[in-house]
Design an enzyme around this catalytic site. Structure first.
Site, PDB file in Angstrom:
ATOM      1  N   HIS A  61      31.907 -75.027  58.485  1.00 54.82           N
ATOM      2  CA  HIS A  61      30.457 -75.226  58.468  1.00 54.82           C
ATOM      3  C   HIS A  61      30.105 -76.716  58.380  1.00 54.82           C
ATOM      4  CE1 HIS A  61      26.235 -74.200  57.234  1.00 54.82           C
ATOM      5  NE2 HIS A  61      26.346 -75.430  56.756  1.00 54.82           N
ATOM      6  N   GLU A  62      30.637 -77.356  57.356  1.00 56.76           N
ATOM      7  CA  GLU A  62      30.287 -78.761  57.156  1.00 56.76           C
ATOM      8  C   GLU A  62      30.766 -79.613  58.327  1.00 56.76           C
ATOM      9  OE1 GLU A  62      28.117 -79.498  55.159  1.00 56.76           O
ATOM     10  OE2 GLU A  62      28.161 -77.660  53.991  1.00 56.76           O
ATOM     11  N   HIS A 106      28.235 -79.724  61.071  1.00 51.71           N
ATOM     12  CA  HIS A 106      27.255 -80.806  60.868  1.00 51.71           C
ATOM     13  C   HIS A 106      27.863 -82.144  61.290  1.00 51.71           C
ATOM     14  CE1 HIS A 106      24.198 -78.582  58.759  1.00 51.71           C
ATOM     15  NE2 HIS A 106      24.966 -78.271  57.732  1.00 51.71           N
ATOM     16  N   HIS A 115      27.758 -82.672  64.904  1.00 51.09           N
ATOM     17  CA  HIS A 115      26.385 -82.973  65.329  1.00 51.09           C
ATOM     18  C   HIS A 115      26.096 -84.473  65.128  1.00 51.09           C
ATOM     19  CE1 HIS A 115      21.938 -81.340  65.100  1.00 51.09           C
ATOM     20  NE2 HIS A 115      22.215 -81.855  66.277  1.00 51.09           N
TER      21      HIS A 115
HETATM   22 ZN   LIG Z   1      24.765 -76.813  56.332  1.00 54.97          ZN
END
Ligand SMILES: [Zn+2]
Length: 725
Positions: free
Chosen positions: A509-510, A513, A516
């Protein structure tokens, strides 16, 4: 530069783990003379000039605690001088002399705040906390200085008016519109009297948020469960007990300490077999900020809610939620409420089916009680084991942290986007647990630096998050320096870090980011990377979670830490099947928190000061999520997403909204051949590299070929199952 999310400790917190993004962009090139600089700020301060380290990585070996405050003060003074020069420019306003000039301003303050936010989030101490307390309201006032500058806004409005005739490229046009909208949103059109009133409200709110955050940190630390009786910890692994003993030692205590996590539920409740211990821990969590002591946050949040409602009214909105959601993908509170209301029945029904299964286990063991929140995870785990025969202790040896990172998280990024990673030991870090990797693109070119700080510490905020030490911008010539922080249990000395599949998912998940941020290919810092809407920003991260379980990725990292033997396929299959287990609970606790957030922020300015406990009960009733065995994921009084800053206020729904995007988006990959470089590159080109350079709904639709819908989200969570037999 632009203002809000990059300067203040604005936090993006994630659904299951809770994350913090405070994208901070750094400078490159000429720093204007810091004549207005604060006292004691000069070339000996490590923030004085851009870092000489590769990629302008922060010189943590040179930065001392006492360097931050003078640099922050000087940074604000410097930017105010820059803004005045722009606002007072006798030349007619142009895109270059106003908008581009603003994008170049504030490089010192951003440079220092990027490092400051990093250390106060992950490695704070009383000195830093004091600086934070003093500077937070000043930063809010600094932001107001920019947003409420009449002459500056007049220039922006003039450019906005002629934008169609300026022959701007699409990104520049978007930038003009964003500036205009944000200034209007922050009150630039108000009368001088109303602006003064708004400033007062903002300053008080900012101080209250800071007070809330400090109370919560202290309350969470004090809320730790302490016992001298090892028997009370029955059910925990020896390694976990050793860690609890070490936690006690680090606090100079005898016995064992189980620190609290920031959510209502606590991870050890899965394993603790003593019901009284479970109840005690749960209650310490649930009441952490409602003990009537100095860390009680009830008065703080009640006042904060009132201030926010007044601020919204001043700005011409019926509620804070209406003001807050206007620039989001959802656009109105009604749209967000409707989206949630549509999911509540399916989620609550699935939770009810799960409760029935759990009660059956309790009854079969002659428990003689009705399931309570502190029992839920303990028995849900038994249901999961019985149904999927899945035991965390059996699974964890296949998830050694470094192996998951290199052969899972990094490998997925390699397969999809062609990235490669090389660890660097020459760059300074703020704590020895942190690792640094240089990231290379498929063509061998340097793309970014990636820092990871995974282990829990008492002086680290709860949850997991991503942020940046340096943001990407072609205008400033900067490349991204991004980091991930988490709170994974640190193993006892000499033991391997074996983590759960949930923790594996957190890492993916992290890192979503992080991608991105790292893929950002924007001209302007304001539109770069993760600087998007709240109900969009968790899309790349939750999307990236899907690859953790994708067979070709999973088999590459799920290997026994001792033998290197791959996880047996039947165990892997059970993990995949178990993915829908307990999802009714998780969805419902998240909805409860999101509805709670929305109800607080729908209060009109005329409403009386609320009493948090009855308000909370009523809010949960109204939205049909007052379910005895599913307490909200965060209670009002320790809901740091919505009170610690206003980043996620009236915005917690965004986690669910972006789940919809992530699942619907992953569905596109499923329909187009799954894990391929072509698919990855297309996603990178059309979404991950675009930041906020175009309308997000349009960006999504042109990549996906259709607007998003909840179908895949409900299916992936087993919410479409027929009622239990
Ligand atoms: Zn998040």
């Amino acid at each position: 530069m632009m203002i809000s999310p990059r300067l203040r400790t604005s936090k993006i917190r994630l659904l299951f783990i809770s994350a913090l993004i405070g994208a901070a962009v750094i400078a490159f090139g000429s720093i204007r003379p810091a004549r207005a600089a604060g006292v004691g700020f000069g070339p000996s301060n490590p923030f004085y000039a851009p870092s000489p380290l590769p990629f302008q990585a922060p010189p943590f070996d040179k930065i001392k605690d006492e360097d931050y405050q003078p640099a922050i003060e000087a940074g604000m003074a410097q930017q105010q001088a820059e803004i005045r020069a722009i606002a007072d420019d006798p030349a007619a306003p142009t895109f270059d002399n106003t908008i581009v000039a603003m994008e170049k301003s504030g490089q010192l303050i951003e440079r220092v705040m990027a490092a400051f936010n990093g250390v106060t989030g992950a490695n704070t101490n009383p000195t830093l906390q004091k600086v934070e307390t003093i500077e937070t309201p000043k930063l809010a006032a600094h932001e107001d200085f920019i947003y409420l500058n009449t002459k500056l806004f007049a220039r922006i409005a003039a450019i906005y008016k002629q934008r169609a005739s300026l022959a701007l490229d699409a990104e520049s046009l978007r930038l003009v519109e964003q500036y205009y909208d944000r200034f209007a949103h922050h009150g630039a059109k108000l009368s001088e009297a109303d602006k003064t009133e708004l400033k007062k409200l903002n300053e008080e709110a900012s101080s209250l948020s800071n007070a809330f955050a400090n109370k919560l940190l202290a309350a969470t630390k004090e809320g730790a469960y302490v016992t001298a009786d090892k028997a009370a910890l029955a059910g925990l692994s020896e390694a976990r007990i050793a860690a609890a003993s070490q936690a006690a030692k680090s606090r100079q205590l005898e016995g064992f300490v189980l620190p609290l996590q920031n959510t209502t539920q606590q991870p050890d409740l899965v394993a603790l077999s003593d019901r009284a211990t479970r109840q005690a821990i749960f209650e310490r969590s649930w009441n952490r900020t409602e003990r009537g002591d100095a860390n009680d946050t009830r008065d703080t949040i009640a006042r904060l809610a009132q201030l926010r409602a007044r601020k919204a009214k001043l700005l011409g909105y019926t509620s804070f939620a209406a003001w807050k959601i206007e620039d989001q993908m959802a656009k109105t509170p009604e749209a967000a409420l409707q989206f949630m209301d549509d999911i509540v029945p399916a989620a609550a029904a699935k939770a009810a089916r799960e409760a029935k299964d759990i009660q059956a286990v309790i009854d079969a063991q002659n428990g003689g009680f009705q399931v309570q929140p502190w029992d839920w995870n303990f028995y849900a785990e038994q249901v999961r084991k019985a149904r999927y025969d899945l035991d965390d202790a059996q699974v964890k040896p296949y998830f050694e942290l470094n192996n998951v990172l290199q052969n899972g998280v990094f490998y997925a990024a390699n397969q999809l986007y062609g990235l490669t990673f090389k660890e660097r030991h020459d760059l300074p870090v703020y704590h020895p647990d942190i690792r640094v990797f240089e990231v290379f693109d498929a063509n061998g070119k340097h793309l970014a630096l990636f820092y990871c700080d995974y282990f829990k510490r008492d002086n680290k905020q709860g949850g997991a998050w991503m942020s940046e030490f340096v943001g990407q911008s072609r205008l400033r010539g900067t490349q991204p320096v991004v980091y991930n922080v988490a709170n994974l249990p640190k193993p006892a000395e000499g033991e391997p870090a074996l983590i759960s599949f949930t923790d594996v998912t957190t890492m993916f998940h992290e890192f979503g980011h992080a991608l991105h941020g790292m893929f950002s290919d924007a001209e302007y810092p304001t539109l770069a990377g993760t600087a998007t809407a709240r109900d969009f920003v968790e899309f790349p991260s939750q999307f990236n979670e899907h690859w953790a379980i994708y067979p070709a990725i999973f088999t590459n990292y799920a290997k026994h830490y001792k033998t290197g033997v791959p996880m047996p396929e039947e165990l892997a299959a059970r993990i995949r099947k178990a993915e829908t287990s307990n999802k009714g609970y998780i969805m419902t606790e998240t909805l409860a928190a999101a509805e709670l957030d929305m109800q607080w922020h729908l209060l009109p300015a005329s409403a009386a000061l609320q009493k948090p406990d009855p308000f909370e009960k009523q809010a949960l009733e109204t939205t049909h999520v007052n379910i005895s065995y599913v307490p909200p994921r965060y209670r009002s009084t320790y809901f740091s997403h919505i009170w610690g800053s206003d980043g996620y206020s009236a915005g917690y729904y965004a986690y669910l909204w972006t789940q919809m995007l992530a699942d619907d988006g992953y569905q596109w990959f499923v329909e187009n051949g799954g894990l391929t470089r072509a698919n990855g590159d297309r996603f990178r080109q059309m979404v991950l590299s675009r930041g906020n350079t175009e309308d997000l709904a349009k960006m999504y639709e042109s990549w996906r070929g259709a607007p998003p819908n909840t179908k895949a989200m409900l299916k992936n969570r087993g919410l479409e199952e027929p009622p239990a037999k």
